[in-house]
Design a protein around this motif. Structure first.
Motif, mmCIF file in Angstrom:
data_model
loop_
_atom_site.group_PDB
_atom_site.id
_atom_site.type_symbol
_atom_site.label_atom_id
_atom_site.label_comp_id
_atom_site.label_asym_id
_atom_site.label_seq_id
_atom_site.Cartn_x
_atom_site.Cartn_y
_atom_site.Cartn_z
ATOM 1 N N ASP A 73 -31.644 -33.661 87.437
ATOM 2 C CA ASP A 73 -30.558 -32.767 87.069
ATOM 3 C C ASP A 73 -29.428 -32.995 88.069
ATOM 4 O O ASP A 73 -29.701 -33.277 89.254
ATOM 5 C CB ASP A 73 -31.002 -31.296 87.123
ATOM 6 C CG ASP A 73 -29.933 -30.350 86.592
ATOM 7 O OD1 ASP A 73 -29.873 -30.161 85.364
ATOM 8 O OD2 ASP A 73 -29.164 -29.817 87.421
ATOM 9 N N PRO A 74 -28.169 -32.927 87.633
ATOM 10 C CA PRO A 74 -27.071 -33.135 88.576
ATOM 11 C C PRO A 74 -27.092 -32.188 89.763
ATOM 12 O O PRO A 74 -26.505 -32.487 90.804
ATOM 13 C CB PRO A 74 -25.823 -32.906 87.712
ATOM 14 C CG PRO A 74 -26.263 -33.213 86.323
ATOM 15 C CD PRO A 74 -27.690 -32.759 86.240
ATOM 16 N N LEU A 121 -24.726 -20.765 88.385
ATOM 17 C CA LEU A 121 -25.004 -21.529 87.166
ATOM 18 C C LEU A 121 -25.572 -22.900 87.492
ATOM 19 O O LEU A 121 -26.498 -23.381 86.829
ATOM 20 C CB LEU A 121 -23.715 -21.682 86.346
ATOM 21 C CG LEU A 121 -23.337 -20.514 85.439
ATOM 22 C CD1 LEU A 121 -21.964 -20.755 84.826
ATOM 23 C CD2 LEU A 121 -24.379 -20.307 84.340
ATOM 24 N N ARG A 122 -25.032 -23.559 88.519
ATOM 25 C CA ARG A 122 -25.525 -24.883 88.897
ATOM 26 C C ARG A 122 -26.963 -24.803 89.410
ATOM 27 O O ARG A 122 -27.821 -25.609 89.040
ATOM 28 C CB ARG A 122 -24.627 -25.479 89.975
ATOM 29 C CG ARG A 122 -23.235 -25.826 89.524
ATOM 30 C CD ARG A 122 -23.155 -27.233 88.994
ATOM 31 N NE ARG A 122 -23.448 -28.235 90.016
ATOM 32 C CZ ARG A 122 -23.322 -29.547 89.833
ATOM 33 N NH1 ARG A 122 -22.893 -29.996 88.674
ATOM 34 N NH2 ARG A 122 -23.602 -30.399 90.793
ATOM 35 N N LYS A 141 -32.727 -20.349 98.742
ATOM 36 C CA LYS A 141 -32.013 -19.537 99.725
ATOM 37 C C LYS A 141 -30.699 -20.238 100.038
ATOM 38 O O LYS A 141 -30.523 -21.433 99.737
ATOM 39 C CB LYS A 141 -32.841 -19.364 100.998
ATOM 40 C CG LYS A 141 -33.229 -20.669 101.683
ATOM 41 C CD LYS A 141 -34.144 -20.406 102.868
ATOM 42 C CE LYS A 141 -34.562 -21.715 103.544
ATOM 43 N NZ LYS A 141 -35.497 -21.477 104.669
ATOM 44 N N PRO A 142 -29.720 -19.546 100.638
ATOM 45 C CA PRO A 142 -28.424 -20.172 100.900
ATOM 46 C C PRO A 142 -28.499 -21.453 101.716
ATOM 47 O O PRO A 142 -27.699 -22.367 101.515
ATOM 48 C CB PRO A 142 -27.660 -19.067 101.643
ATOM 49 C CG PRO A 142 -28.244 -17.796 101.102
ATOM 50 C CD PRO A 142 -29.710 -18.097 100.916
ATOM 51 N N ALA A 143 -29.468 -21.557 102.633
ATOM 52 C CA ALA A 143 -29.587 -22.762 103.455
ATOM 53 C C ALA A 143 -29.991 -23.980 102.633
ATOM 54 O O ALA A 143 -29.768 -25.122 103.055
ATOM 55 C CB ALA A 143 -30.600 -22.535 104.575
ATOM 56 N N ASN A 144 -30.590 -23.772 101.452
ATOM 57 C CA ASN A 144 -31.020 -24.878 100.601
ATOM 58 C C ASN A 144 -30.066 -25.126 99.434
ATOM 59 O O ASN A 144 -30.386 -25.895 98.532
ATOM 60 C CB ASN A 144 -32.427 -24.624 100.066
ATOM 61 C CG ASN A 144 -33.485 -24.881 101.120
ATOM 62 O OD1 ASN A 144 -33.251 -25.622 102.066
ATOM 63 N ND2 ASN A 144 -34.641 -24.253 100.972
ATOM 64 N N ILE A 145 -28.906 -24.469 99.443
ATOM 65 C CA ILE A 145 -27.876 -24.709 98.432
ATOM 66 C C ILE A 145 -26.722 -25.425 99.119
ATOM 67 O O ILE A 145 -26.120 -24.888 100.057
ATOM 68 C CB ILE A 145 -27.399 -23.387 97.799
ATOM 69 C CG1 ILE A 145 -28.580 -22.689 97.089
ATOM 70 C CG2 ILE A 145 -26.259 -23.638 96.820
ATOM 71 C CD1 ILE A 145 -28.249 -21.300 96.585
ATOM 72 N N LEU A 146 -26.422 -26.648 98.694
ATOM 73 C CA LEU A 146 -25.380 -27.458 99.316
ATOM 74 C C LEU A 146 -24.122 -27.437 98.460
ATOM 75 O O LEU A 146 -24.191 -27.563 97.238
ATOM 76 C CB LEU A 146 -25.869 -28.897 99.491
ATOM 77 C CG LEU A 146 -27.143 -29.084 100.318
ATOM 78 C CD1 LEU A 146 -27.470 -30.568 100.436
ATOM 79 C CD2 LEU A 146 -26.993 -28.462 101.702
ATOM 80 N N ALA A 153 -22.312 -27.308 93.410
ATOM 81 C CA ALA A 153 -23.493 -26.953 94.189
ATOM 82 C C ALA A 153 -24.693 -27.809 93.804
ATOM 83 O O ALA A 153 -24.820 -28.256 92.661
ATOM 84 C CB ALA A 153 -23.825 -25.469 93.978
ATOM 85 N N MET A 154 -25.571 -28.034 94.776
ATOM 86 C CA MET A 154 -26.831 -28.729 94.551
ATOM 87 C C MET A 154 -27.933 -27.951 95.253
ATOM 88 O O MET A 154 -27.714 -27.332 96.302
ATOM 89 C CB MET A 154 -26.785 -30.161 95.084
ATOM 90 C CG MET A 154 -25.771 -31.059 94.406
ATOM 91 S SD MET A 154 -25.870 -32.768 94.994
ATOM 92 C CE MET A 154 -27.391 -33.300 94.195
#
Length: 479
Positions: A73-74, A121-122, A141-146, A153-154
């Protein structure tokens, strides 16, 4: 490059430590075979495990990381490889630029609700792909969302994903208390609703600038998650705030479904960022579609240069790749067939008499195009990576012996086999044995495992049944 930098699995040269958390340590590394930078995650092995538990933890970590590596997934940071060295699992992933959401929150404070909804959504897209494959992320968690420079976002750290329905944390588990759903803290079975709870907590933090259950001590955070409701997120607005409160319900059954969350976030999200790849092609492609009329969509794909998918648009059902009659003939008894998880099926003889329990496991997954690579090319790369990592695991670690990797002609377009034996904890004379065949046909990778228990150490290998099943399975895929 200095020669004294550690070389992992004979391939990945560790350059520098990028970060460390409860689930492990992440290093910047160079893949010396493909000459590219990657992220190498050294998975944290819980303390106090017996040798048998440590080996079981490593096996589970490797298996689940390989399962997570099939997700496409993107918004998912790709897992490329997983290796075991000295009993230590390592996960090789894309090295992604950008800042983590938690750092952005610390620097900028509360973020605009429309932007946060777009990020949600991402991340939701990534979770839906994982859930469709029977996997839970377990550490949203926020630390794992880039966040990339354009705001897209990834979701990273899929290497610790686990199967649905698992109990929380037999080996300690991963996750941060403030972002772990109540059922996980109570060591109850997890579900997609658990990941959605964590997503809700992460979005709450982004839009409010503080975590929903923020407390001074970790124990107080855990108690708040289990016993208290968070303050209504005033900065989110009525609609977004109501969605977040619903996602943070204590009862999983009371939370909105992924489809409901997607609908609500879609109505709240700001303009979605334009993907960087081939942005300049968009006007020309749209004009071509108008000019070509009914046949335009085929031509649009050609103009965009979209890579080929491969022979298989979706992964085949492994339970349909081997008949019960074929399995019974190979096992010399009538087994029970079970679809254990998406992409996996097994035929089991639970009462194998003096031979002990025996099992045939068949797995299949389809690789999708990735960037400029077609599905078949991605599968070729995945097969080569698996071959390298499995060859690197050859040798003896504690009570387990892994044999060499050998090429097998006549099965699919390429195939390998490896035997392994693990002695029982209370016996050096017997244990269980696996003969594993991995093969590729077009963009599909298949795996066959012939598992035997109560095997004498003097006779650990029995590869013929695995090869026989692999030939049957690959013949079906080649039709």
């Amino acid at each position: 490059m200095p020669d004294d930098l550690y070389l992992l699995a004979g391939r990945y040269r560790l350059i520098e430590r990028l970060g460390q958390g409860g689930a492990g340590t992440v290093w910047r590394a160079i893949d010396e075979i493909l000459d590219r930078q990657v992220a190498a995650k050294q998975v944290r092995v819980p303390e106090g495990l017996t040798p048998r538990e440590r080996a079981e933890f490593a096996d589970n970590a490797i298996h689940e990381a390989r399962s997570a590596g099939r997700l496409r997934d993107p918004a998912i940071v790709l897992v490329h490889d997983v290796v075991l060295e000295g009993g230590q699992p390592w996960i090789i992933m894309d090295l992604v630029s950008g800042r983590s959401l938690d750092k952005v929150i610390k620097e900028q404070g509360p973020l605009p609700p429309g932007f946060v909804a777009a990020v949600g959504l991402r991340v939701l897209s990534a979770l839906e792909v994982a859930h469709a494959h029977g996997m839970l992320h377990q550490d949203v968690k926020p630390a794992n969302i880039l966040l990339d420079f354009d705001g897209s976002a990834m979701l990273t750290d899929f290497g610790i994903a686990t199967p649905m329905g698992g109990q929380g944390g037999r080996f300690g588990g991963a996750g941060s208390p403030g972002y772990m759903a109540p059922e996980r803290l109570n060591e109850q079975p997890s579900s997609p609703a658990s990941d959605l709870w964590s997503l809700g907590a992460s979005l709450y933090t982004a839009v409010e600038g503080r975590a929903p259950f923020e407390r001074a001590l970790p124990a107080a955070v855990t108690a708040a998650v289990l016993l208290h409701e968070p303050p209504f997120p005033a900065r989110a607005g009525r609609d977004f705030g109501g969605l977040l409160m619903a996602m943070l319900a204590k009862d999983p059954a009371a939370r909105p479904t992924a489809a409901q969350v997607r609908q609500a976030l879609g109505a709240l999200a700001g303009p979605a960022p334009v993907p960087r790849r081939r942005r300049w092609l968009v006007p020309a492609v749209l004009a071509a579609a108008v000019a070509l009329g009914a046949g335009g969509w085929y031509a649009v794909g050609a103009l965009r240069g979209e890579p080929e998918i491969g022979k298989f648009a979706t992964a085949p059902d492994p339970c349909k790749l081997l008949t019960d009659e074929q399995a019974a003939k190979i096992m010399k008894a009538k087994p029970a067939r079970e679809a254990t998880r998406p992409g996996e099926c097994q035929w089991i003889l639970r009462d194998g008499g003096e031979d002990g329990r025996r099992r045939i496991v068949v797995r299949a997954w389809a690789e999708r195009p990735d960037g400029d690579l077609g599905g078949t090319q991605v599968a070729q790369r995945r097969f080569a990576s698996e071959k390298t990592s499995r060859a690197g695991a050859e040798g003896t670690v504690m009570r387990e012996i892994r044999g060499s990797v050998s090429d097998v002609p006549g099965i699919g377009e390429s195939a390998i086999i490896q035997n392994s034996f693990k002695a029982y904890i209370n016996s050096d004379a017997t244990g269980w044995s696996d003969s594993t065949v991995l093969f590729r046909t077009s963009n599909v990778l298949g795996e066959v495992v012939w598992h035997r228990e109560n095997v004498p150490v003097s006779d650990p290998a029995d590869k013929e049944p695995a090869l026989a099943v692999a030939r049957l399975v690959s013949a079906v895929l080649s039709k």
